[in-house]
Motif scaffolding. Structure first.
Motif, mmCIF file in Angstrom:
data_model
loop_
_atom_site.group_PDB
_atom_site.id
_atom_site.type_symbol
_atom_site.label_atom_id
_atom_site.label_comp_id
_atom_site.label_asym_id
_atom_site.label_seq_id
_atom_site.Cartn_x
_atom_site.Cartn_y
_atom_site.Cartn_z
ATOM 1 N N SER A 123 -47.973 87.178 -13.783
ATOM 2 C CA SER A 123 -49.291 87.640 -13.337
ATOM 3 C C SER A 123 -49.222 88.121 -11.892
ATOM 4 C CB SER A 123 -50.315 86.504 -13.454
ATOM 5 O OG SER A 123 -50.433 86.057 -14.787
ATOM 6 N N GLY A 124 -48.459 87.385 -11.088
ATOM 7 C CA GLY A 124 -48.277 87.817 -9.709
ATOM 8 C C GLY A 124 -47.608 89.168 -9.614
ATOM 9 N N SER A 125 -46.633 89.415 -10.470
ATOM 10 C CA SER A 125 -45.921 90.696 -10.443
ATOM 11 C C SER A 125 -46.804 91.856 -10.895
ATOM 12 C CB SER A 125 -44.670 90.615 -11.334
ATOM 13 O OG SER A 125 -43.760 89.678 -10.812
ATOM 14 N N ILE A 126 -47.740 91.582 -11.806
ATOM 15 C CA ILE A 126 -48.681 92.630 -12.201
ATOM 16 C C ILE A 126 -49.540 93.039 -11.005
ATOM 17 C CG2 ILE A 126 -50.711 93.130 -13.616
ATOM 18 C CD1 ILE A 126 -49.485 91.452 -15.824
ATOM 19 N N GLY A 127 -50.049 92.023 -10.284
ATOM 20 C CA GLY A 127 -50.820 92.327 -9.081
ATOM 21 C C GLY A 127 -49.990 93.071 -8.051
ATOM 22 N N ALA A 128 -48.752 92.632 -7.866
ATOM 23 C CA ALA A 128 -47.869 93.299 -6.907
ATOM 24 C C ALA A 128 -47.564 94.731 -7.327
ATOM 25 C CB ALA A 128 -46.567 92.501 -6.760
ATOM 26 N N ALA A 129 -47.429 94.959 -8.641
ATOM 27 C CA ALA A 129 -47.142 96.306 -9.137
ATOM 28 C C ALA A 129 -48.283 97.268 -8.830
ATOM 29 C CB ALA A 129 -46.884 96.253 -10.647
ATOM 30 N N VAL A 130 -49.502 96.826 -9.097
ATOM 31 C CA VAL A 130 -50.664 97.665 -8.791
ATOM 32 C C VAL A 130 -50.750 97.920 -7.289
ATOM 33 C CG1 VAL A 130 -53.178 97.795 -8.877
ATOM 34 C CG2 VAL A 130 -51.914 96.856 -10.825
ATOM 35 N N GLY A 131 -50.433 96.892 -6.513
ATOM 36 C CA GLY A 131 -50.559 96.997 -5.066
ATOM 37 C C GLY A 131 -49.626 98.004 -4.427
ATOM 38 N N GLN A 132 -48.436 98.180 -4.989
ATOM 39 C CA GLN A 132 -47.471 99.081 -4.343
ATOM 40 C C GLN A 132 -47.949 100.528 -4.341
ATOM 41 O OE1 GLN A 132 -45.228 97.283 -2.672
ATOM 42 N NE2 GLN A 132 -46.455 95.754 -3.752
ATOM 43 N N TYR A 133 -48.560 100.939 -5.434
ATOM 44 C CA TYR A 133 -49.100 102.304 -5.445
ATOM 45 C C TYR A 133 -50.320 102.411 -4.536
ATOM 46 C CZ TYR A 133 -50.978 106.752 -7.012
ATOM 47 O OH TYR A 133 -51.451 108.026 -7.039
ATOM 48 N N LEU A 134 -51.157 101.351 -4.532
ATOM 49 C CA LEU A 134 -52.339 101.369 -3.683
ATOM 50 C C LEU A 134 -51.958 101.425 -2.209
ATOM 51 C CD1 LEU A 134 -54.664 98.783 -5.479
ATOM 52 C CD2 LEU A 134 -54.845 101.283 -5.493
ATOM 53 N N VAL A 135 -50.886 100.721 -1.840
ATOM 54 C CA VAL A 135 -50.437 100.748 -0.447
ATOM 55 C C VAL A 135 -50.057 102.161 -0.033
ATOM 56 C CG1 VAL A 135 -48.560 100.045 1.095
ATOM 57 C CG2 VAL A 135 -49.730 98.344 -0.285
ATOM 58 N N SER A 136 -49.266 102.833 -0.868
ATOM 59 C CA SER A 136 -48.864 104.196 -0.540
ATOM 60 C C SER A 136 -50.056 105.147 -0.512
ATOM 61 C CB SER A 136 -47.813 104.693 -1.543
ATOM 62 O OG SER A 136 -48.346 104.726 -2.865
ATOM 63 N N LEU A 137 -51.020 104.924 -1.411
ATOM 64 C CA LEU A 137 -52.207 105.788 -1.466
ATOM 65 C C LEU A 137 -53.108 105.570 -0.250
ATOM 66 C CD1 LEU A 137 -53.719 107.850 -3.257
ATOM 67 C CD2 LEU A 137 -54.926 105.917 -4.289
ATOM 68 N N ILE A 138 -53.348 104.290 0.098
ATOM 69 C CA ILE A 138 -54.194 103.975 1.251
ATOM 70 C C ILE A 138 -53.557 104.476 2.537
ATOM 71 C CG2 ILE A 138 -55.169 102.091 2.627
ATOM 72 C CD1 ILE A 138 -55.429 100.499 0.001
ATOM 73 N N ARG A 139 -52.258 104.278 2.645
ATOM 74 C CA ARG A 139 -51.555 104.742 3.840
ATOM 75 C C ARG A 139 -51.649 106.261 3.985
ATOM 76 N NH1 ARG A 139 -47.178 108.436 4.755
ATOM 77 N NH2 ARG A 139 -46.551 108.084 6.922
ATOM 78 N N ASP A 140 -51.531 106.963 2.870
ATOM 79 C CA ASP A 140 -51.562 108.425 2.902
ATOM 80 C C ASP A 140 -52.949 108.954 3.239
ATOM 81 O OD1 ASP A 140 -50.502 111.073 2.472
ATOM 82 O OD2 ASP A 140 -51.519 111.088 0.540
ATOM 83 N N LYS A 141 -54.006 108.290 2.716
ATOM 84 C CA LYS A 141 -55.369 108.783 2.894
ATOM 85 C C LYS A 141 -56.047 108.249 4.155
ATOM 86 C CE LYS A 141 -55.265 110.994 -1.062
ATOM 87 N NZ LYS A 141 -55.248 112.475 -1.114
ATOM 88 N N LEU A 142 -55.770 106.965 4.506
ATOM 89 C CA LEU A 142 -56.531 106.321 5.570
ATOM 90 C C LEU A 142 -55.694 105.829 6.748
ATOM 91 C CD1 LEU A 142 -58.916 104.220 3.285
ATOM 92 C CD2 LEU A 142 -59.443 106.390 4.410
ATOM 93 N N GLY A 143 -54.416 105.624 6.527
ATOM 94 C CA GLY A 143 -53.569 105.144 7.613
ATOM 95 C C GLY A 143 -53.171 103.689 7.441
ATOM 96 N N TRP A 144 -52.240 103.241 8.286
ATOM 97 C CA TRP A 144 -51.684 101.898 8.157
ATOM 98 C C TRP A 144 -52.698 100.802 8.441
ATOM 99 C CZ3 TRP A 144 -47.587 101.013 5.509
ATOM 100 C CH2 TRP A 144 -46.529 101.934 5.469
ATOM 101 N N MET A 145 -53.659 101.025 9.334
ATOM 102 C CA MET A 145 -54.621 99.973 9.657
ATOM 103 C C MET A 145 -55.439 99.572 8.438
ATOM 104 S SD MET A 145 -55.646 97.855 11.859
ATOM 105 C CE MET A 145 -54.834 98.493 13.325
ATOM 106 N N TRP A 146 -55.790 100.549 7.606
ATOM 107 C CA TRP A 146 -56.540 100.233 6.390
ATOM 108 C C TRP A 146 -55.681 99.503 5.365
ATOM 109 C CZ3 TRP A 146 -61.640 100.382 5.389
ATOM 110 C CH2 TRP A 146 -62.448 101.037 6.329
ATOM 111 N N VAL A 147 -54.381 99.702 5.437
ATOM 112 C CA VAL A 147 -53.476 98.921 4.590
ATOM 113 C C VAL A 147 -53.578 97.450 4.952
ATOM 114 C CG1 VAL A 147 -51.062 98.470 4.003
ATOM 115 C CG2 VAL A 147 -51.879 100.827 4.213
ATOM 116 N N PHE A 148 -53.650 97.146 6.240
ATOM 117 C CA PHE A 148 -53.796 95.751 6.668
ATOM 118 C C PHE A 148 -55.163 95.190 6.288
ATOM 119 C CE2 PHE A 148 -50.227 96.959 9.397
ATOM 120 C CZ PHE A 148 -49.412 95.842 9.258
ATOM 121 N N TYR A 149 -56.209 95.994 6.353
ATOM 122 C CA TYR A 149 -57.518 95.543 5.879
ATOM 123 C C TYR A 149 -57.446 95.177 4.389
ATOM 124 C CZ TYR A 149 -59.452 97.502 10.204
ATOM 125 O OH TYR A 149 -59.736 97.788 11.521
#
Length: 413
Positions: free
Chosen positions: A352-378
């Protein structure tokens, strides 16, 4: 009242043999090899991103700029980063499926075969020769050297049980409200009753107390932990402009913090005989450490210190849930400490943890690309807070139990 417990634990330690040491070392190094093979992918993200875009030129082969640029995979570094996030997501989804399956298989087959096959087969498909070769050799050592049961050295299961005090098998997670009245409902059984123990089903494992809350909590926490694992070197290089080799070396401090945090927090929870309160305090401090690290200056020493603290409060709880807490969940009183349930429960929580981590990796790259690293930390702060929310009922119950235990102790005095 504390002295007898000290003497009992000292007696337990004296009963460990060299077989226990060998099993610990082999399983420790097998996990280290598997971890190293995964870590390699995060360490080369910067180089991969540069080589996939037209901004990088192969200095070892003299080609015109036009020819090299016409053969790039992505038009920009941002597109390459999104694709790297997609690759991480695919990897972790496959990882999650493997955890669910291996948990069920591990309850039914010899664990030495399962671990050895997993190490060797994964070594055959990794892309880096050195780590894959060492991992394959480690799988061979595991196959011939790992002992998984007392029967393999001539001891019966009953004899092995008699070598340990009952307190060493007492689970830290159970349905009892007043643990001072706790009495184990199991006893040494004859061979016929032991033979009747069967592995529990996937549904039965999910219905065990605490499995679903910890699985949901770990899905959020592993998302944060693995995002640091996969993206930290890339972040250091991309955000501060540090060289890839320097970023790789610096990222190790996050792992150091996680190792120290997991060990120390596990020890404290063993002393308290409660996991959730220790976990909750660490996660609350993790929110503060994330805020602090997101504002780290362009200074390697300060960054390393803040990174270690962040690893302590995030990696530590993550290690606790995937190991100690999963073990507690798999040997609860309700299933009479059936070892056949342990791998299934561990697979559910970690999967279950790996499923959450899997979804998160794409979201991290998407958030970083659209909003920047600070929003990744949020985003990380939000997921850490959700972890606390999911285990909040267990936190309240265990804190209440600690208060009752303290009151009962005062009354006896």
């Amino acid at each position: 009242m504390a002295w007898p417990n000290v003497f009992q634990r000292a007696s337990l330690l004296s009963q460990f043999s060299h077989h226990h040491v060998v099993v610990f070392l082999l399983t420790f190094f097998s996990y280290s090899l598997l971890h190293a093979s995964r870590k390699t992918f995060s360490n080369v993200k910067v180089s991969i991103s540069e080589q996939w875009t037209p901004s990088a030129f192969n200095t070892s082969i003299e080609l015109p700029v036009e020819i090299w640029s016409s053969n790039h995979l992505f038009p920009s570094a941002e597109k390459a980063t999104l694709f790297l996030g997609t690759l991480d997501t695919i990897f972790l989804f496959s990882y999650a499926v493997g955890l669910f399956i291996s948990g069920i298989v591990g309850d039914r087959l010899n664990l030495r075969w399962v671990l050895s096959f997993g190490m060797c087969s994964s070594a055959l498909v990794y892309a880096f020769l050195v780590t894959a070769s060492v991992q394959f050799a480690g799988g061979i050592v595991i196959f011939f050297g790992l002992l998984v049961s007392p029967e393999e050295i001539g001891l019966s299961g009953i004899e092995a049980e008699e070598n340990f005090e009952e307190d060493s098998h007492r689970p830290l997670i159970n349905d009892g409200e007043n643990e001072d009245e706790y009495e184990p409902n199991y006893s040494i059984q004859d061979d016929s009753s032991v033979a009747q123990v069967k592995a529990i089903s996937f549904y039965q494992a999910c219905c065990l107390p605490g499995v679903i809350p910890y699985s949901l909590a770990y899905a959020c926490l592993k998302l944060v932990n693995y995002s640091f694992f996969f993206w930290l070197p890339f972040y250091l290089s991309n955000n501060f402009g540090w060289k890839e080799a320097e970023a790789d070396k610096l990222s190790i401090w996050y792992d150091v913090g996680g190792i120290i945090g997991g060990t120390l927090q596990g020890f404290i929870s063993d002393v308290l005989q409660k996991r959730a309160p220790v976990l909750a305090l660490s996660l609350l401090l993790a929110v503060g450490s994330l805020i602090g690290y997101s504002r780290s200056p362009n200074d390697k020493s300060v960054n390393a210190l803040l990174m270690t603290v962040t690893g302590f409060f995030i990696g530590g709880p993550s290690n606790m849930i995937s190991s100690a807490i999963s073990a507690d969940l798999g040997r609860q009183e309700l299933i009479q400490r059936s070892s056949e349930a342990l791998a299934t429960v561990t697979g559910i929580v970690d999967g279950s943890g790996s499923i959450g981590a899997a979804v998160g990796q794409y979201l991290v790259s998407l958030i970083r690309d659209k909003l920047g690293w600070m929003w990744v930390f949020y985003f990380f702060i939000l997921m850490t807070s959700c972890t606390i929310v999911f285990i909040s009922p267990l936190i309240v119950r265990e804190i209440f139990s600690l208060v009752l235990r303290r009151q009962a102790h005062i009354l006896r005095e």
